[in-house]
Design a protein around this motif. Structure first.
Motif, PDB file in Angstrom:
ATOM      1  N   TYR A   1       0.857  -1.196   0.000  1.00  0.00           N
ATOM      2  CA  TYR A   1       0.000   0.000   0.000  1.00  0.00           C
ATOM      3  C   TYR A   1       0.889   1.241   0.000  1.00  0.00           C
ATOM      4  N   ARG A   2       0.394   2.289  -0.629  1.00  0.00           N
ATOM      5  CA  ARG A   2       1.186   3.498  -0.781  1.00  0.00           C
ATOM      6  C   ARG A   2       1.315   4.259   0.546  1.00  0.00           C
ATOM      7  N   VAL A   3       2.547   4.715   0.807  1.00  0.00           N
ATOM      8  CA  VAL A   3       2.787   5.644   1.910  1.00  0.00           C
ATOM      9  C   VAL A   3       3.507   6.866   1.349  1.00  0.00           C
ATOM     10  N   ILE A   4       3.329   7.993   2.021  1.00  0.00           N
ATOM     11  CA  ILE A   4       4.041   9.215   1.664  1.00  0.00           C
ATOM     12  C   ILE A   4       5.366   9.215   2.415  1.00  0.00           C
TER      13      ILE A   4
ATOM     14  N   THR B   1      -3.401  -9.847  11.448  1.00  0.00           N
ATOM     15  CA  THR B   1      -2.971  -8.928  10.389  1.00  0.00           C
ATOM     16  C   THR B   1      -1.907  -7.995  10.927  1.00  0.00           C
ATOM     17  N   LEU B   2      -0.817  -7.869  10.168  1.00  0.00           N
ATOM     18  CA  LEU B   2       0.313  -7.008  10.526  1.00  0.00           C
ATOM     19  C   LEU B   2       0.552  -6.016   9.398  1.00  0.00           C
ATOM     20  N   VAL B   3       0.829  -4.762   9.759  1.00  0.00           N
ATOM     21  CA  VAL B   3       1.295  -3.792   8.769  1.00  0.00           C
ATOM     22  C   VAL B   3       2.709  -3.360   9.124  1.00  0.00           C
ATOM     23  N   TYR B   4       3.493  -3.134   8.084  1.00  0.00           N
ATOM     24  CA  TYR B   4       4.889  -2.721   8.252  1.00  0.00           C
ATOM     25  C   TYR B   4       5.126  -1.516   7.370  1.00  0.00           C
ATOM     26  N   ASN B   5       5.353  -0.347   7.996  1.00  0.00           N
ATOM     27  CA  ASN B   5       5.728   0.863   7.254  1.00  0.00           C
ATOM     28  C   ASN B   5       6.780   1.602   8.069  1.00  0.00           C
ATOM     29  N   SER B   6       8.015   1.262   7.807  1.00  0.00           N
ATOM     30  CA  SER B   6       9.119   1.758   8.635  1.00  0.00           C
ATOM     31  C   SER B   6       9.564   3.162   8.275  1.00  0.00           C
TER      32      SER B   6
ATOM     33  N   LYS C   1      -5.422   5.284   4.458  1.00  0.00           N
ATOM     34  CA  LYS C   1      -5.256   4.858   5.848  1.00  0.00           C
ATOM     35  C   LYS C   1      -6.442   4.056   6.370  1.00  0.00           C
ATOM     36  N   ASP C   2      -7.654   4.497   6.090  1.00  0.00           N
ATOM     37  CA  ASP C   2      -8.832   3.802   6.605  1.00  0.00           C
ATOM     38  C   ASP C   2      -8.875   2.359   6.120  1.00  0.00           C
ATOM     39  N   ALA C   3      -8.599   2.138   4.852  1.00  0.00           N
ATOM     40  CA  ALA C   3      -8.629   0.790   4.301  1.00  0.00           C
ATOM     41  C   ALA C   3      -7.468  -0.050   4.806  1.00  0.00           C
ATOM     42  N   VAL C   4      -6.303   0.565   4.961  1.00  0.00           N
ATOM     43  CA  VAL C   4      -5.104  -0.181   5.354  1.00  0.00           C
ATOM     44  C   VAL C   4      -5.142  -0.581   6.824  1.00  0.00           C
TER      45      VAL C   4
END
Length: 279
Positions: free
Chosen positions: A161-164, A182-187, A195-198
């Motif tokens: 997923y896109r991050v700025i 569920t895990l998200v990784y955005n270092s 954001k809402d969907a992610v």
């Protein structure tokens, strides 16, 4: 036990050692590890999902004994092993880690070794077209992905997923679903585009530990880039009901204030090189 395997002494050495001093013998672990070719970072026998933080330091000169290597996370479920990011400062080679696949967030040197090194490996590397086009070298087995499209890798459902974060090196985070979690990784990020969907339904958040309170967000025209504060990300997690909050990619301010911040926010985990977690 968390080390790669070098050249092993003769088998007779371990048999003699086991017979004469069974309480201190490493024969079982050594023989178990010797069965793997190429050598791998030791795998837990636990049936639970497992996180191993192989590196946690951002792209800074400063380091501590606990934060020496660039951010990299090994996620295991069943027989599937996924590695998120593989930067220039790494303790283990890809053959030693032996993941089933590598997931890349963006083409900065602390996340993507191929920017400056010709890493030879047949392990599939999943990345965006922008990242593949940016590096000086290219992975031997590259797999181009599109953000917000789900795909399966063994026990995992994966989605980038896109991050700025960067103007020149567009970045993604990774959302992994496995074993009912569920895990998200955005270092590295300023914000999450969708954001809402992610963040909906997320159990584990692994975020950008560059700054506790310092403002590292920059602007060029209408475009933001840089790193958002840790405290901002904690607020995101509170809003979406995410209970497990972990930070990697630690920056100067975080390394300096790590202990004080942990005392103020006991709900937060600061990852360190070699940290293992069962989830």
């Amino acid at each position: 036990p968390h080390r790669a395997i070098g050249k092993l002494p003769p088998l007779r050495y371990y048999l003699d050692n086991f017979v004469t001093n069974p309480q201190k013998s490493n024969m079982y672990w050594t023989l178990t590890r010797a069965c793997h070719h190429p050598p791998r970072v030791l795998i837990s026998n636990s049936s639970m999902g497992k996180l191993t933080f192989l590196g946690t330091k951002g792209e800074i000169e400063e380091e501590t004994a606990r934060h020496r290597f660039h951010p990299s996370l090994l996620v295991e479920s069943g027989r599937t092993r996924l590695l998120i990011d593989y930067g220039l400062l790494h303790r283990y080679s890809l053959d030693e880690i032996a993941p089933d696949a590598v997931l890349i967030t963006h083409a900065h040197p602390d996340h993507y070794s191929w920017l400056k090194q010709d890493v030879q490996s047949s392990i599939p590397v999943y990345l965006t077209q922008e990242t593949l086009d940016y590096g000086k070298f290219k992975p031997q087995n590259s797999r181009v992905i599109a953000p917000m499209e789900k795909f399966k890798l063994g026990a995992f459902e994966c989605m980038a997923y896109r991050v700025i974060h960067s103007i020149h090196c567009p970045a993604v985070g990774w959302k992994l679903t496995f074993e009912g979690k569920t895990l998200v990784y955005n270092s590295d990020l300023v914000d999450i585009v969708e954001k809402d969907a992610v963040l909906a339904g997320v159990d584990y958040y692994v975020g950008d530990g560059s700054a506790v309170k310092a403002n590292l967000v920059r602007r060029r025209g209408d475009v933001l880039f840089g790193h958002t504060r840790i405290i901002t990300q904690i607020h995101w997690c509170q809003k979406f009901g995410i209970k497990h909050i972990i930070f990697t990619h630690l920056g100067r301010e975080t390394l300096r204030d790590e202990e004080n911040f942990k005392a103020e926010h006991p709900e937060v985990v600061f990852a360190y090189d070699g940290l293992k977690m069962e989830i």
